[in-house]
Design a protein around this motif. Structure first.
Motif, PDB file in Angstrom:
ATOM      1  N   GLY A   1       0.670  -1.080   0.103  1.00 46.19           N
ATOM      2  CA  GLY A   1       0.060  -0.055   0.118  1.00 46.19           C
ATOM      3  C   GLY A   1       0.807   1.400  -0.099  1.00 46.19           C
ATOM      4  O   GLY A   1       0.341   2.246  -0.208  1.00 46.19           O
ATOM      5  N   ALA A   2       2.157   0.925   0.106  1.00 46.95           N
ATOM      6  CA  ALA A   2       2.896   2.415   0.201  1.00 46.95           C
ATOM      7  C   ALA A   2       3.268   2.710  -1.107  1.00 46.95           C
ATOM      8  O   ALA A   2       3.270   1.812  -2.105  1.00 46.95           O
ATOM      9  CB  ALA A   2       4.397   2.091   0.709  1.00 46.95           C
ATOM     10  N   GLU A   3       2.939   3.962  -1.257  1.00 49.31           N
ATOM     11  CA  GLU A   3       3.100   4.682  -2.954  1.00 49.31           C
ATOM     12  C   GLU A   3       4.374   5.574  -2.853  1.00 49.31           C
ATOM     13  O   GLU A   3       4.841   5.985  -1.920  1.00 49.31           O
ATOM     14  CB  GLU A   3       1.827   5.213  -3.163  1.00 49.31           C
ATOM     15  CG  GLU A   3       0.625   4.631  -3.031  1.00 49.31           C
ATOM     16  CD  GLU A   3      -0.511   5.491  -3.369  1.00 49.31           C
ATOM     17  OE1 GLU A   3      -0.443   6.819  -3.993  1.00 49.31           O
ATOM     18  OE2 GLU A   3      -1.660   5.046  -3.241  1.00 49.31           O
ATOM     19  N   GLY A   4       4.733   5.360  -4.087  1.00 47.53           N
ATOM     20  CA  GLY A   4       5.810   6.317  -4.501  1.00 47.53           C
ATOM     21  C   GLY A   4       7.280   5.668  -4.413  1.00 47.53           C
ATOM     22  O   GLY A   4       7.404   4.423  -4.386  1.00 47.53           O
TER      23      GLY A   4
ATOM     24  N   THR B   1      10.109  -1.392   0.587  1.00 41.93           N
ATOM     25  CA  THR B   1      11.178  -0.947   1.566  1.00 41.93           C
ATOM     26  C   THR B   1      10.200  -0.837   2.838  1.00 41.93           C
ATOM     27  O   THR B   1       9.153  -0.492   2.564  1.00 41.93           O
ATOM     28  CB  THR B   1      11.875   0.453   1.325  1.00 41.93           C
ATOM     29  OG1 THR B   1      11.067   1.500   1.059  1.00 41.93           O
ATOM     30  CG2 THR B   1      12.954   0.352   0.282  1.00 41.93           C
ATOM     31  N   VAL B   2      10.742  -0.386   4.048  1.00 44.92           N
ATOM     32  CA  VAL B   2       9.791  -0.271   5.177  1.00 44.92           C
ATOM     33  C   VAL B   2      10.628   1.072   5.870  1.00 44.92           C
ATOM     34  O   VAL B   2      12.006   1.331   5.808  1.00 44.92           O
ATOM     35  CB  VAL B   2       9.951  -1.291   6.076  1.00 44.92           C
ATOM     36  CG1 VAL B   2       9.041  -2.593   5.350  1.00 44.92           C
ATOM     37  CG2 VAL B   2      11.262  -1.955   6.717  1.00 44.92           C
ATOM     38  N   PRO B   3       9.830   1.684   6.877  1.00 43.25           N
ATOM     39  CA  PRO B   3      10.495   2.679   7.545  1.00 43.25           C
ATOM     40  C   PRO B   3      11.693   2.080   8.472  1.00 43.25           C
ATOM     41  O   PRO B   3      11.535   1.152   8.662  1.00 43.25           O
ATOM     42  CB  PRO B   3       9.316   3.163   8.282  1.00 43.25           C
ATOM     43  CG  PRO B   3       8.005   2.760   7.745  1.00 43.25           C
ATOM     44  CD  PRO B   3       8.331   1.631   6.829  1.00 43.25           C
ATOM     45  N   ILE B   4      12.564   3.090   8.554  1.00 36.28           N
ATOM     46  CA  ILE B   4      14.007   2.478   9.184  1.00 36.28           C
ATOM     47  C   ILE B   4      13.607   2.057  10.740  1.00 36.28           C
ATOM     48  O   ILE B   4      14.130   0.953  10.906  1.00 36.28           O
ATOM     49  CB  ILE B   4      14.802   3.714   9.205  1.00 36.28           C
ATOM     50  CG1 ILE B   4      16.243   3.134   9.348  1.00 36.28           C
ATOM     51  CG2 ILE B   4      14.460   4.870  10.129  1.00 36.28           C
ATOM     52  CD1 ILE B   4      17.289   3.975   9.450  1.00 36.28           C
ATOM     53  N   GLY B   5      12.635   2.541  11.309  1.00 34.48           N
ATOM     54  CA  GLY B   5      12.429   1.867  12.801  1.00 34.48           C
ATOM     55  C   GLY B   5      11.778   0.499  12.491  1.00 34.48           C
ATOM     56  O   GLY B   5      12.317  -0.440  13.402  1.00 34.48           O
ATOM     57  N   GLU B   6      11.105   0.216  11.710  1.00 34.27           N
ATOM     58  CA  GLU B   6      10.597  -0.964  11.355  1.00 34.27           C
ATOM     59  C   GLU B   6      11.645  -2.132  10.741  1.00 34.27           C
ATOM     60  O   GLU B   6      11.849  -3.270  11.239  1.00 34.27           O
ATOM     61  CB  GLU B   6       9.484  -0.993  10.437  1.00 34.27           C
ATOM     62  CG  GLU B   6       9.023  -2.359   9.779  1.00 34.27           C
ATOM     63  CD  GLU B   6       8.261  -3.367  10.849  1.00 34.27           C
ATOM     64  OE1 GLU B   6       7.721  -4.298  10.610  1.00 34.27           O
ATOM     65  OE2 GLU B   6       8.158  -2.707  12.300  1.00 34.27           O
TER      66      GLU B   6
ATOM     67  N   ASP C   1       4.292 -10.880  12.615  1.00 25.59           N
ATOM     68  CA  ASP C   1       3.604  -9.610  12.085  1.00 25.59           C
ATOM     69  C   ASP C   1       4.088  -8.821  10.757  1.00 25.59           C
ATOM     70  O   ASP C   1       3.787  -7.935  10.344  1.00 25.59           O
ATOM     71  CB  ASP C   1       2.902  -8.681  13.119  1.00 25.59           C
ATOM     72  CG  ASP C   1       4.279  -7.945  13.701  1.00 25.59           C
ATOM     73  OD1 ASP C   1       5.602  -8.408  13.645  1.00 25.59           O
ATOM     74  OD2 ASP C   1       4.050  -6.970  14.427  1.00 25.59           O
ATOM     75  N   ALA C   2       5.474  -9.491  10.285  1.00 21.74           N
ATOM     76  CA  ALA C   2       5.991  -8.895   9.333  1.00 21.74           C
ATOM     77  C   ALA C   2       5.456  -9.097   8.069  1.00 21.74           C
ATOM     78  O   ALA C   2       4.859 -10.133   7.826  1.00 21.74           O
ATOM     79  CB  ALA C   2       7.529  -9.252   9.186  1.00 21.74           C
ATOM     80  N   ARG C   3       5.714  -8.013   7.272  1.00 21.28           N
ATOM     81  CA  ARG C   3       5.038  -8.400   5.764  1.00 21.28           C
ATOM     82  C   ARG C   3       6.395  -8.678   4.982  1.00 21.28           C
ATOM     83  O   ARG C   3       7.220  -7.726   4.905  1.00 21.28           O
ATOM     84  CB  ARG C   3       4.410  -7.216   5.249  1.00 21.28           C
ATOM     85  CG  ARG C   3       3.039  -6.703   6.178  1.00 21.28           C
ATOM     86  CD  ARG C   3       2.186  -7.922   6.184  1.00 21.28           C
ATOM     87  NE  ARG C   3       1.402  -8.128   4.771  1.00 21.28           N
ATOM     88  CZ  ARG C   3       0.397  -7.498   4.231  1.00 21.28           C
ATOM     89  NH1 ARG C   3      -0.319  -6.678   5.127  1.00 21.28           N
ATOM     90  NH2 ARG C   3      -0.463  -7.758   2.906  1.00 21.28           N
TER      91      ARG C   3
END
Length: 125
Positions: free
Chosen positions: A73-76, A96-101, A118-120
Motif C-alpha cells: 500500500g505504500a506509494e511512490g 522498503t519499510v520505515p527505518i524503525g521497522e 506480524d512482518a510483511r
C-alpha cells in the motif's frame, strides 16, 4: 540450534541482536548505509537504507534471490540508498519499510532466525 550472526565489517565475532542494532545505528550515523550480516548457517541478511526507509533482505546464501520486507500500500519511491560500491539506488516504497521497522525486523531475525509473525515480506525466489 539458533544461528549466530557476524556483521560483515571485518569482524569474525558473532554479535547478539542488541549489538547488531547498535552497530547498524552507528553505521547509519556515519553515512554507511549498506550492512550485510552472515549467519553460522551461511544465510545472509542485508540492510540498505537512505536514513528514512530501508530494504531488508534475507537470503539463503550467495546467489539466492531471497526474500525482502515490504510495505503493501505504500506509494511512490525513495532515493538515496547508497551501496558500499558507491552505487546510488532508488526503490519503490512498497519494497522498503520505515527505518524503525527495519531495525525491529533485523533484531528479530538475528534473535530468532525468522521474520516476526506480524512482518510483511515477499519471496523473490
Amino acid at each position: 540450534m539458533i544461528e549466530s550472526w557476524v556483521i560483515d565489517d571485518g569482524s569474525t565475532v558473532p554479535a547478539p541482536s542488541e549489538v547488531v542494532l547498535e552497530t547498524l545505528r552507528a553505521r547509519v550515523d556515519r553515512g554507511l548505509l549498506e550492512t550485510w550480516l552472515t549467519s553460522s548457517s551461511g544465510r545472509l541478511l542485508a540492510f540498505v537504507t537512505n536514513s528514512e526507509r530501508a530494504m531488508v533482505m534475507l537470503l539463503d546464501g550467495e546467489g539466492d534471490p531471497g526474500e525482502h520486507a515490504v510495505a503493501p500500500g505504500a506509494e511512490g519511491s525513495s532515493e538515496g540508498f547508497v551501496l558500499s560500491n558507491g552505487q546510488h539506488d532508488e526503490y519503490l516504497d512498497k519494497d522498503t519499510v520505515p527505518i524503525g521497522e527495519a531495525f525491529r525486523l533485523v533484531e528479530h531475525i538475528v534473535s530468532t532466525g525468522s521474520w516476526p509473525a506480524d512482518a510483511r515480506w515477499v519471496v523473490d525466489r
